[in-house]
Every structure is written in structure tokens, then in C-alpha cells.
Design a protein around this motif. Sequence first.
Motif, PDB file in Angstrom:
ATOM      1  N   LEU A 121       0.802  -1.217   0.000  1.00  0.00           N
ATOM      2  CA  LEU A 121       0.000   0.000   0.000  1.00  0.00           C
ATOM      3  C   LEU A 121       0.837   1.269   0.000  1.00  0.00           C
ATOM      4  O   LEU A 121       0.674   2.145  -0.860  1.00  0.00           O
ATOM      5  N   LYS A 122       1.724   1.419   0.983  1.00  0.00           N
ATOM      6  CA  LYS A 122       2.477   2.674   1.109  1.00  0.00           C
ATOM      7  C   LYS A 122       3.368   2.966  -0.097  1.00  0.00           C
ATOM      8  O   LYS A 122       3.410   4.102  -0.573  1.00  0.00           O
ATOM      9  N   PRO A 123       4.110   1.968  -0.614  1.00  0.00           N
ATOM     10  CA  PRO A 123       4.892   2.277  -1.816  1.00  0.00           C
ATOM     11  C   PRO A 123       4.031   2.758  -2.983  1.00  0.00           C
ATOM     12  O   PRO A 123       4.418   3.673  -3.713  1.00  0.00           O
ATOM     13  N   ALA A 124       2.853   2.149  -3.141  1.00  0.00           N
ATOM     14  CA  ALA A 124       1.973   2.569  -4.227  1.00  0.00           C
ATOM     15  C   ALA A 124       1.426   3.974  -3.980  1.00  0.00           C
ATOM     16  O   ALA A 124       1.329   4.787  -4.916  1.00  0.00           O
ATOM     17  N   SER A 125       1.075   4.284  -2.741  1.00  0.00           N
ATOM     18  CA  SER A 125       0.568   5.625  -2.417  1.00  0.00           C
ATOM     19  C   SER A 125       1.646   6.683  -2.646  1.00  0.00           C
ATOM     20  O   SER A 125       1.378   7.748  -3.215  1.00  0.00           O
ATOM     21  N   ILE A 126       2.848   6.395  -2.184  1.00  0.00           N
ATOM     22  CA  ILE A 126       3.941   7.351  -2.347  1.00  0.00           C
ATOM     23  C   ILE A 126       4.228   7.578  -3.825  1.00  0.00           C
ATOM     24  O   ILE A 126       4.407   8.721  -4.274  1.00  0.00           O
ATOM     25  N   ALA A 127       4.263   6.500  -4.609  1.00  0.00           N
ATOM     26  CA  ALA A 127       4.530   6.646  -6.038  1.00  0.00           C
ATOM     27  C   ALA A 127       3.453   7.485  -6.720  1.00  0.00           C
ATOM     28  O   ALA A 127       3.747   8.331  -7.575  1.00  0.00           O
ATOM     29  N   ALA A 128       2.178   7.282  -6.347  1.00  0.00           N
ATOM     30  CA  ALA A 128       1.089   8.040  -6.958  1.00  0.00           C
ATOM     31  C   ALA A 128       1.201   9.522  -6.617  1.00  0.00           C
ATOM     32  O   ALA A 128       1.017  10.390  -7.486  1.00  0.00           O
ATOM     33  N   MET A 129       1.504   9.834  -5.374  1.00  0.00           N
ATOM     34  CA  MET A 129       1.612  11.242  -4.978  1.00  0.00           C
ATOM     35  C   MET A 129       2.855  11.894  -5.583  1.00  0.00           C
ATOM     36  O   MET A 129       2.814  13.084  -5.954  1.00  0.00           O
ATOM     37  N   LEU A 148       0.621  17.797  -0.690  1.00  0.00           N
ATOM     38  CA  LEU A 148       1.173  16.478  -0.979  1.00  0.00           C
ATOM     39  C   LEU A 148       2.608  16.350  -0.476  1.00  0.00           C
ATOM     40  O   LEU A 148       3.024  15.275  -0.026  1.00  0.00           O
ATOM     41  N   ARG A 149       3.360  17.416  -0.528  1.00  0.00           N
ATOM     42  CA  ARG A 149       4.739  17.365  -0.015  1.00  0.00           C
ATOM     43  C   ARG A 149       4.746  17.087   1.479  1.00  0.00           C
ATOM     44  O   ARG A 149       5.574  16.318   1.977  1.00  0.00           O
ATOM     45  N   PHE A 150       3.842  17.712   2.218  1.00  0.00           N
ATOM     46  CA  PHE A 150       3.755  17.454   3.657  1.00  0.00           C
ATOM     47  C   PHE A 150       3.328  16.008   3.928  1.00  0.00           C
ATOM     48  O   PHE A 150       3.865  15.345   4.814  1.00  0.00           O
ATOM     49  N   ILE A 151       2.332  15.533   3.167  1.00  0.00           N
ATOM     50  CA  ILE A 151       1.873  14.158   3.357  1.00  0.00           C
ATOM     51  C   ILE A 151       3.001  13.175   3.036  1.00  0.00           C
ATOM     52  O   ILE A 151       3.242  12.213   3.783  1.00  0.00           O
ATOM     53  N   LEU A 152       3.703  13.415   1.939  1.00  0.00           N
ATOM     54  CA  LEU A 152       4.781  12.513   1.543  1.00  0.00           C
ATOM     55  C   LEU A 152       5.888  12.447   2.588  1.00  0.00           C
ATOM     56  O   LEU A 152       6.492  11.386   2.797  1.00  0.00           O
ATOM     57  N   LEU A 153       6.164  13.546   3.243  1.00  0.00           N
ATOM     58  CA  LEU A 153       7.187  13.548   4.286  1.00  0.00           C
ATOM     59  C   LEU A 153       6.869  12.512   5.349  1.00  0.00           C
ATOM     60  O   LEU A 153       7.733  11.705   5.735  1.00  0.00           O
ATOM     61  N   GLU A 155       4.533  10.023   5.057  1.00  0.00           N
ATOM     62  CA  GLU A 155       4.359   8.700   4.457  1.00  0.00           C
ATOM     63  C   GLU A 155       5.708   8.004   4.271  1.00  0.00           C
ATOM     64  O   GLU A 155       5.838   6.791   4.503  1.00  0.00           O
ATOM     65  N   GLU A 156       6.716   8.747   3.861  1.00  0.00           N
ATOM     66  CA  GLU A 156       8.033   8.146   3.674  1.00  0.00           C
ATOM     67  C   GLU A 156       8.662   7.758   5.008  1.00  0.00           C
ATOM     68  O   GLU A 156       9.354   6.733   5.106  1.00  0.00           O
ATOM     69  N   GLU A 157       8.414   8.548   6.055  1.00  0.00           N
ATOM     70  CA  GLU A 157       8.883   8.161   7.394  1.00  0.00           C
ATOM     71  C   GLU A 157       8.171   6.892   7.864  1.00  0.00           C
ATOM     72  O   GLU A 157       8.787   6.009   8.461  1.00  0.00           O
ATOM     73  N   GLN A 158       6.874   6.804   7.602  1.00  0.00           N
ATOM     74  CA  GLN A 158       6.125   5.587   7.954  1.00  0.00           C
ATOM     75  C   GLN A 158       6.704   4.370   7.230  1.00  0.00           C
ATOM     76  O   GLN A 158       6.877   3.299   7.822  1.00  0.00           O
ATOM     77  N   LEU A 159       6.982   4.543   5.946  1.00  0.00           N
ATOM     78  CA  LEU A 159       7.511   3.433   5.163  1.00  0.00           C
ATOM     79  C   LEU A 159       8.872   2.987   5.688  1.00  0.00           C
ATOM     80  O   LEU A 159       9.146   1.780   5.783  1.00  0.00           O
ATOM     81  N   ALA A 160       9.730   3.931   6.056  1.00  0.00           N
ATOM     82  CA  ALA A 160      11.046   3.580   6.593  1.00  0.00           C
ATOM     83  C   ALA A 160      10.907   2.799   7.892  1.00  0.00           C
ATOM     84  O   ALA A 160      11.613   1.804   8.120  1.00  0.00           O
ATOM     85  N   TRP A 161       9.990   3.235   8.758  1.00  0.00           N
ATOM     86  CA  TRP A 161       9.751   2.505  10.012  1.00  0.00           C
ATOM     87  C   TRP A 161       9.231   1.102   9.719  1.00  0.00           C
ATOM     88  O   TRP A 161       9.670   0.120  10.322  1.00  0.00           O
ATOM     89  N   GLY A 162       8.301   0.998   8.793  1.00  0.00           N
ATOM     90  CA  GLY A 162       7.737  -0.301   8.468  1.00  0.00           C
ATOM     91  C   GLY A 162       8.778  -1.254   7.895  1.00  0.00           C
ATOM     92  O   GLY A 162       8.806  -2.441   8.229  1.00  0.00           O
ATOM     93  N   ASP A 163       9.647  -0.737   7.022  1.00  0.00           N
ATOM     94  CA  ASP A 163      10.696  -1.577   6.456  1.00  0.00           C
ATOM     95  C   ASP A 163      11.637  -2.073   7.552  1.00  0.00           C
ATOM     96  O   ASP A 163      12.021  -3.251   7.566  1.00  0.00           O
ATOM     97  N   ALA A 164      12.019  -1.179   8.471  1.00  0.00           N
ATOM     98  CA  ALA A 164      12.906  -1.584   9.563  1.00  0.00           C
ATOM     99  C   ALA A 164      12.237  -2.621  10.454  1.00  0.00           C
ATOM    100  O   ALA A 164      12.876  -3.584  10.913  1.00  0.00           O
TER     101      ALA A 164
END
Length: 442
Positions: A121-129, A148-153, A155-164
Motif C-alpha cells: 500500500l504505502k509504496p503505491a501511495s507514495i509513487a502516486a503522490m 502532498l509534499r507534507f503528506i509525503l514527508l 508517508e516516507e517516514e512511515q515506510l522507513a519505520w515499516g521496512d525496519a
Amino acid sequence: MNATAPPLAGLCTYAQGGEPGYSVERTVQLLRRYLFVESQTMRCLVAHLNAVPEWEVKCGLSLHLWQDAEHCTWLRNRVKEMRTPPLHLDRVPDPALDAFFQELIRSSTTLELLTGVNRVLKPASIAAMQRHLSEANPLVDQPTRRLLRFILLEEEEQLAWGDATLRRLISEEDTEPRESWAAHLRAYLDAAGGIDADSASATENELPPARAQEPFDPIRTPQRDERFTRVWHSRGRLPANADISATERNWFQLYMRLTEMHVPELMALIIYDWGDQPWEFYHDMARQLWDEARHAMMGEIAFESSGLNWAEVPHEISFGEFPNTQLEPADRHCLLWGIEQGLMKPDGKQLEYKVARESGDPLSTAFQDFDWADEVLHAQIGRRWLLPAFESMEAMQQRYEEVLARFQAILDQDQALPRAEWWDAFYRQIPRQGERQAQASD
């Protein structure tokens, strides 16, 4: 002519501003999809907060669901600004996208949930935005791009946490089922054309059999992993003697902060179960849920700083389990509100802050200071949303007393067990402040 500053407020070049970009219609269509994605992600996370046994994952999900709620509010406000009446913002924009979330919410383990959210989900959302940012006109739609820039900031932090987190959770035997679940979910997301309804990427492949065959009912008893050796229906018997030292009372307060995780677990299913409320209700409740998770982490820091095992002290789950299994959502919220309203008295949060200061513990003082501020906000949230449900403060108070009596019976029964006498032995092992400072300098 020599310009005195970069043109177009520094947003873009003339060439970049000369590209039409997305129309208002296309922009609103995308924003509605992003809004649906963020709101349904939040719904999936609150549905699983009780089921997830890993403490650190509960903490991360609590942050992310509040951030997702914030993103929803920003997106809703932007849609309203674009010649669009504020109607039907909660309507499903695409049945195929809804089918994806019906599968995601049926993740059966922490690993499946995080795989679905952070690998699909998150990779697809980030790519779309990101694609939206690159294709929208940087001048005519600067408000959307800024948003969108604020949201992406985040979302990318969430994705990094999830990957870790996934790297820590995944073992070799997990690889095949995890990849199978990710492929299952990608098939459903592809059928919707992805996050941004790209018809070129939509597939008509036959979908794998759906898990969504029966109505979904979340796990309602808060779960803890194997590190937690005392998961009780009360905290046992705690010091009630007003003559104990400020230091001991301060530690009692820090322990209370640590074990507040049952409040997010209560609130998660209020959000999930209480339908047909205005969006602002869900936003407020998500904020309060995150605040309560922060309070638990305050206690976690205090225990870690003193070399104490915060998973081995009693953790009470009945404040989540009893309301979520026995009460309607309004009554659950009423129980929470009544307790918080009581903390607004002089012997409540104000006294806790005073005790922390008197103990000479600057970190605890900061914790209690912000905890107090948060709880003032929470009492206001309770009044704001419960008054329409109960019609008067008197009715709210009466219902609170009724459900509190039922909850207190659970606590009394648990506290009658011999194990309830644990505090004195625990307090004796706590390093005193000078010892803690020496430990920290070693």
C-alpha cells in the motif's frame, strides 16, 4: 529586464509553469482517492491495534493512524476549496479499491498487516503522490502540491519505520507466505488501477480467492507478546498512602504512564465500531489515541533509563477488554471521559505534576507537564462528542457511574488475588536518583 528576485515566487521556471498539468476535475478525482486510501488505512490500523502483540508495533501504528487522520483532514479541506461541495467525501470512490482494503483488513498476523501496508500500500501511495507532484502545474495548483509534499514527508517516514520493523520480524520460514500475501494484495490493487486509477495499469486478470467472505470482526482482547509475563485484569494493589515519599509517588505515576497502552486499545475500537459520526470525531479520537500511546512511551523511557524491565511489571488489559467486549461505543467513550474528567480536579493531573517536581526528577516533571496538557484536551474532546449522544452532562455522569461500577468489579476481583501485592518488592529494586546518574555516566 533584470529580475530583482527569482520569478514566480521561486516555485518554478516559466517553462515549467507553461505546462497545463492536471485539470481541476482530475485533481479532485485523485484527492478523493487519496482521501479514501488514507481513511481506510487508518481504519485497518485501529482494527488491528488490539490484535498486534508487539508493543513497539502498537506504538508505531498509533502514530501512523493519527498521521493518516491528519492527512484525511487536509485532503478533505483541499477538496472543498476546488469548486466541490463538501458532499459524499466518505463515499467509496471505486468498488475495486474498496475490495483491496477488504482484503488488507483481513491480515491475520502482524507480519501480514505490515507486509500489506509497507510492501504494497504505502509504496503505491507514495509513487502516486510523487507522480502527481511531477505532473501538476507548480503554480496553478501550488496549494495541492504543498499539501502532498507534507503528506509525503510523513508517508516516507512511515515506510522507513515499516521496512525496519519487517526486517526484524521476518525469518526465513516467513518469506514464502509473506510474498504470497503481498502478491494477493497487489492483484487486488492492480485491479483498481492502483492508487491513482490509472486505466493503463489496471488489470483484468482473475483475482485470487477473496478472504472477505464473512463480516470482519476485530480481535477485542488486547494482546501482548511473550516478553510480558504479568498480563492482568488490574494493576494489582498500588500505594494509596498519602504519606509515602514524593519519590515513590513519582514512580507510581511513571508506572501508570507506562501501562496506559490499554487506553489506545480501548479507543481504537471506539473509532472502528462507532459509525455514522462526523469526520471530525474520528480525527479527534485518533489524536487522543496517539497522545495516550505517547504517555505509555513516556513511562517506557523512564523504565529504560533506570535499567528496569518494563515488560515484567503488571500490565492491565481489562480497560481495553471490558469496554470493547461488553459496552456500546458511546458507553466506552463515556467511561473514558468520566475518568479523564476526574483528573481535572486539583488532586488529579495538577497534583501529579506537583509530585514530579517535588521528587526532583526533571524528566518526569516534563512528562507530567505534557501529560496534563494532553488530558485537558481529552476532557474537552469527550464533552464535545458525548453531549450529542447523551443530551446532558447529568445523563453522561449517570452512565459513567453505571459502567464504572461494572469495571470496578473486575478490578476488585483481580486485586483480591495474592499476586496483587507486588509494588513494595518492585519499588525496593528501583535505583535511586544518584544511582541512576552514576549508571548513565558509566
